[in-house]
Motif scaffolding. Structure first.
Motif, short mmCIF file in Angstrom:
data_model
loop_
_atom_site.label_atom_id
_atom_site.label_comp_id
_atom_site.label_asym_id
_atom_site.label_seq_id
_atom_site.Cartn_x
_atom_site.Cartn_y
_atom_site.Cartn_z
N ARG A 18 -10.96 2.40 -1.20
CA ARG A 18 -9.93 2.62 -0.30
C ARG A 18 -9.80 1.25 0.45
NH1 ARG A 18 -8.82 7.90 1.44
NH2 ARG A 18 -6.95 6.51 2.16
N GLY A 19 -8.64 1.15 0.72
CA GLY A 19 -8.17 -0.31 1.40
C GLY A 19 -7.92 -1.16 0.38
N GLY A 20 -8.01 -0.86 -0.73
CA GLY A 20 -7.98 -1.60 -1.95
C GLY A 20 -6.86 -2.59 -2.30
N SER A 21 -5.55 -2.30 -1.57
CA SER A 21 -4.43 -3.20 -1.81
C SER A 21 -4.62 -4.44 -1.22
CB SER A 21 -3.35 -2.42 -1.23
OG SER A 21 -3.58 -2.03 0.18
N ASP A 22 -5.97 -4.61 -0.18
CA ASP A 22 -6.05 -6.05 0.26
C ASP A 22 -6.58 -6.89 -0.91
OD1 ASP A 22 -5.46 -5.44 2.77
OD2 ASP A 22 -7.55 -4.82 3.22
N PHE A 74 -3.67 -1.57 -4.89
CA PHE A 74 -4.64 -0.67 -5.01
C PHE A 74 -4.99 -0.07 -6.32
CE2 PHE A 74 -5.38 4.18 -3.98
CZ PHE A 74 -6.86 4.04 -3.75
N THR A 97 -2.18 8.42 0.68
CA THR A 97 -3.51 8.76 -0.04
C THR A 97 -4.58 9.82 0.17
OG1 THR A 97 -3.13 6.18 -0.26
CG2 THR A 97 -5.33 7.17 -1.33
N SER A 138 0.93 -1.19 0.20
CA SER A 138 -0.08 0.18 0.03
C SER A 138 0.92 1.20 -0.17
CB SER A 138 -0.87 -0.13 1.27
OG SER A 138 -1.59 1.24 1.44
N ALA A 139 0.30 2.48 -0.27
CA ALA A 139 1.14 3.71 -0.02
C ALA A 139 1.56 3.92 1.81
CB ALA A 139 0.13 4.69 -0.39
N GLU A 168 1.55 3.92 -3.97
CA GLU A 168 1.79 2.90 -3.89
C GLU A 168 3.16 2.68 -4.52
OE1 GLU A 168 -1.13 3.72 -3.65
OE2 GLU A 168 -1.91 2.23 -2.01
#
Ligand code: ASP
Ligand code: MG
Length: 355
Positions: A149-153, A135, A46, A40-41, A73
Motif C-alpha cells: 500500500r502506498g507503493g507508487s512512491d 504501484f 484501490t 497512483s489510482a 493505476e
C-alpha cells in the motif's frame, strides 16, 4: 535539459477536476525539462478493489489479487495522458509491463529491482510525456505484482534512480512533512529539510506522507525527494542525506508521530533459553507479519520468562493462529491487547543527548 520525475498520489488525481489541475502542473514543467510522470489510482479505488476480492474469498489468489488491485493505476494514467492529448500535447500511458518494470518478492509486497529505460527514453526523445503506472511491476513469470500500500512512491523513486533524474517530486494532499500530524495538533510546523533516517522513522511510525520502504529506496540510492502539495503552490519538504541544520542548530527532536492500529501480544511462561524468540518470530516473518517492539523480562528463576511484542492490529488473528499452531514452543498463557496506540518521538539528535 533536466530530467524530472513527478508523482501524483490518489487525492491529487481523485476527480476529473483534480486531473485537469495535474495536467497544468505537468505542463508547467514540460517547457524546459524531460518529464516522467508516475500516478497512483484515483483515491478510494484501490480500497474498493480490495473489498471486492474479500467478497469473493478471504484467501484470494495472490497473483489475481495483484492483477486486480493494480488496475486503478491504469485508469488514472490513461485519464492523465488523455487530458494532455486533449490540450494538444504528446503523451501516453505506460503500464509497468510495457516499460518494463521488474520486481522481486511476494505478491502484494514486491520490490522493484530493475527498470528498463530504452522504450521510455525513445519516447522521451520523440517529445512525448510518459505517464507510468505506479504501484505495479511484473515478476519473472511475467505476472503483475504490486509494491505494498502506498507503493507508487517506490515506483517514483526507482524511476528517478534508473533515469538518473535531477529531481523527484512527490505531489500529495499535504504541503510537506510536518513535525506532527497537523490535523491532531495546531502547533505542528512544516519541516523544510529532513534526513532519510528521520523520514524513515516518521513514515514507519505513523506519518502517512510516504511509504516507508520507498524512503529506504531513496536512502539506498541517494535520491533527493521533494514532497509538495498539488492543491497549493507552496514550497514543500526536502528529504535528503545528512545536512547541517542551520535552521535549528541545537535541535534534538525532529518530529512526533503516532499510530492507532497496533496490538500487543504477551506469551507468558515461555522457556528462558537462547533461541526461543527465534522459534516464535520465524514463523511470523514467514507469514509477512511485521513485529515492531519486543520486550522480554528477566526471569526470576531462569526457567521461564514472559515475552511481549507488538504487531499491526490487522495481523492479530493470523498471529494467534500461528502461535497456537507452533508445536516448537510451550507457554502458560497467551494474551492479546488490541486497544493500543503508539507515540514515537523522532530525532537523530537524541543519540548524543542525555536526558
Ligand atoms: N493505489 C495504491 C494504494 O492505494 C498505491 C498508492 O496509492 O501509492 O495503496
Ligand atoms: Mg501515498
Amino acid at each position: 535539459m533536466k530530467t524530472i520525475v513527478l508523482k501524483f498520489g490518489g487525492t491529487s488525481v481523485g476527480s476529473i477536476d483534480r486531473i485537469k489541475k495535474v495536467t497544468k502542473i505537468i505542463l508547467s514543467y514540460k517547457k524546459n525539462n524531460r518529464v516522467v510522470v508516475i500516478s497512483s489510482a484515483m483515491s478510494g479505488i484501490t480500497n474498493e478493489l480490495i473489498k471486492k476480492s474479500r467478497m469473493i474469498s478471504n484467501n484470494f489468489n495472490g497473483a489475481e489479487y495483484d492483477a486486480l488491485i493494480s488496475t486503478g493505476e491504469q485508469a488514472a494514467c490513461a485519464l492523465i495522458a488523455g487530458s494532455l492529448n486533449h490540450y494538444g500535447f504528446k503523451a501516453r500511458s505506460w503500464m509497468s509491463w510495457q516499460v518494463p518494470i521488474l520486481t522481486d518478492g511476494p505478491y502484494s509486497n514486491s520490490r522493484i529491482n530493475k527498470i528498463f529505460t530504452k522504450n521510455l527514453n525513445l519516447y522521451l526523445k520523440s517529445g512525448g510525456i510518459p505517464i507510468v503506472t505506479g504501484f505495479q511491476g511484473i515478476n519473472d513469470n511475467l505476472r503483475l505484482t504490486t509494491l505494498g500500500r502506498g507503493g507508487s512512491d517506490a515506483s517514483a523513486i526507482m524511476i528517478a534512480k534508473f533515469f538518473k533524474a535531477d529531481e523527484c517530486i512527490i505531489y500529495t494532499d499535504v504541503d510537506g512533512v510536518y513535525t506532527t500530524d497537523p490535523r491532531l495538533h495546531k502547533k505542528a510546523k512544516k519541516i523544510k529539510q529532513i534526513q532519510y533516517d528521520e523520514m524513515l522513522e516518521m513514515a514507519s511510525l505513523g506519518s502517512k506522507v510516504m511509504q516507508p520502504s520507498s524512503v529506504q529506496d531513496a536512502k539506498l540510492n541517494n535520491i533527493n525527494i521533494n514532497v509538495k502539495s498539488s492543491f497549493q503552490n507552496k514550497s514543500g519538504t526536502l528529504i535528503t542525506k545528512n545536512f547541517k541544520k542551520k535552521e535549528f542548530s541545537n535541535q534534538i527532536i525532529t518530529g512526533i508521530s503516532s499510530t492507532k492500529n497496533d496490538a500487543k501480544i504477551t506469551i507468558a511462561g515461555v522457556k528462558d533459553k537462547p533461541g526461543v524468540a527465534a522459534l516464535i518470530f520465524e514463523p511470523l516473518s514467514k507469514n509477512l507479519i511485521n513485529v515492531d517492539m519486543v520486550v522480554q523480562n528477566i526471569s526470576p528463576d531462569s526457567k521461564e520468562t514472559d515475552l511481549t511484542f507488538t504487531i499491526k492490529s490487522e495481523d492479530v488473528k493470523k498471529t494467534e493462529k500461528i502461535i497456537k499452531g507452533n508445536k516448537r514452543i510451550s507457554y502458560r498463557k497467551l494474551s492479546f491487547d488490541k486497544n493500543l496506540a503508539k507515540i514515537s518521538i523522532i530525532g537523530v539528535g537524541m543519540i548524543t543527548t542525555p536526558g
